[in-house]
Design a protein around this motif. Structure first.
Motif, mmCIF file in Angstrom:
data_model
loop_
_atom_site.group_PDB
_atom_site.id
_atom_site.type_symbol
_atom_site.label_atom_id
_atom_site.label_comp_id
_atom_site.label_asym_id
_atom_site.label_seq_id
_atom_site.Cartn_x
_atom_site.Cartn_y
_atom_site.Cartn_z
ATOM 1 N N VAL A 48 -10.733 -40.398 37.407
ATOM 2 C CA VAL A 48 -11.369 -40.401 36.094
ATOM 3 C C VAL A 48 -12.210 -39.128 36.025
ATOM 4 O O VAL A 48 -13.210 -38.982 36.730
ATOM 5 C CB VAL A 48 -12.215 -41.675 35.878
ATOM 6 C CG1 VAL A 48 -12.796 -41.679 34.472
ATOM 7 C CG2 VAL A 48 -11.371 -42.925 36.109
ATOM 8 N N GLU A 108 -12.620 -43.785 40.610
ATOM 9 C CA GLU A 108 -13.764 -43.721 39.687
ATOM 10 C C GLU A 108 -15.026 -43.388 40.489
ATOM 11 O O GLU A 108 -15.166 -43.810 41.646
ATOM 12 C CB GLU A 108 -13.876 -45.078 38.971
ATOM 13 C CG GLU A 108 -15.065 -45.284 38.068
ATOM 14 C CD GLU A 108 -15.130 -44.350 36.865
ATOM 15 O OE1 GLU A 108 -15.013 -43.137 37.063
ATOM 16 O OE2 GLU A 108 -15.347 -44.849 35.746
ATOM 17 N N ASP A 109 -15.924 -42.645 39.870
ATOM 18 C CA ASP A 109 -17.156 -42.286 40.573
ATOM 19 C C ASP A 109 -18.093 -43.487 40.717
ATOM 20 O O ASP A 109 -18.574 -43.794 41.796
ATOM 21 C CB ASP A 109 -17.868 -41.108 39.889
ATOM 22 C CG ASP A 109 -18.062 -41.302 38.380
ATOM 23 O OD1 ASP A 109 -17.714 -42.370 37.841
ATOM 24 O OD2 ASP A 109 -18.559 -40.352 37.745
HETATM 25 MG MG MG Z 1 -17.042 -41.465 34.691
#
Ligand code: MG
Ligand code: IMP
Length: 188
Positions: A48, A108-109
């Motif tokens: 993402v 995703e972070d």
């Molecule tokens: Mg993000």
């Protein structure tokens, strides 16, 4: 062997919550789990963008060559330039690779409300026809809800930056994750 000195702490950071060495160690472990789970298969890692860019690059290198790794990114917007989500994610950049019948791991972070991950799972599976969709998140602010199949760390409900995470696009390049001094976003 060349020993790297720890990076100096940025002046806008109140405290470091994840040191570079902790992150790298955990990323290697996650890469090991993915290597086991996807051995002999093709895995499409979709980061993402831009928050997961650093995590994606390190994770891809931590996966054993017994897995064929394809890389792509998806753009999602929900935060704008603030520190809280508006809860309505929209796609800003679609992946380039064909996704139908692929095994996808969304990288995703950080998961906060979970809206981004929930929306992306639906999008990849129902709209783009992926065979399977799992989530690998570096951080989760509510880990008891178990929204990622692969999770790096639980995170206190504070606003953090670094290792890809930004505030108004800044701080993404820091090799550690730290709490931003509230004075930075309160004065904005
Ligand atoms: Mg993000
Ligand atoms: P959610 O949709 O509420 O789960 O929010 C997830 C998205 O919000 C992530 O992809 C991040 O880009 C952003 N986000 C959530 N918490 C933070 C934070 O503490 N720092 C930076 N970005 C964050």
């Amino acid at each position: 062997m060349v020993m790297l000195a720890p990076s100096p702490i940025h002046r806008d950071i109140e405290r470091v919550v994840l040191a570079e060495t902790q992150i790298q160690q955990r990323v290697r472990e996650l890469g090991g789990q993915l290597s086991t789970d996807y051995a002999g298969r093709t895995l499409t890692l979709v980061g993402v963008f831009a928050g997961a860019a650093l995590f994606l690059a390190d994770l891809a290198r931590a996966i054993a060559p017994t897995v064929t790794v394809h890389l792509d990114v998806v753009g999602v917007s929900s935060y704008g330039h603030g520190t809280t989500t508006n809860g309505r994610p929209t796609i800003t950049q679609i992946p380039e690779l064909p996704l139908a019948n692929r095994d996808i791991v969304l990288v995703e972070d950080i998961i906060d409300s979970g809206a981004t991950v929930w929306f992306l799972r639906e999008q990849f599976q129902l709209v783009w026809g992926a065979r399977s969709v799992r989530v690998c998140a570096l951080l989760d602010k509510q880990p008891h809800l178990c929204r990622a199949e692969y999770l790096g760390f639980a995170c206190d409900p504070v606003f953090v930056v670094g290792y890809g995470l930004d505030y108004a696009e800044a701080y993404r390049g820091l090799p550690y994750v730290g709490v931003l001094k509230p004075s930075i976003y309160q004065s904005a």
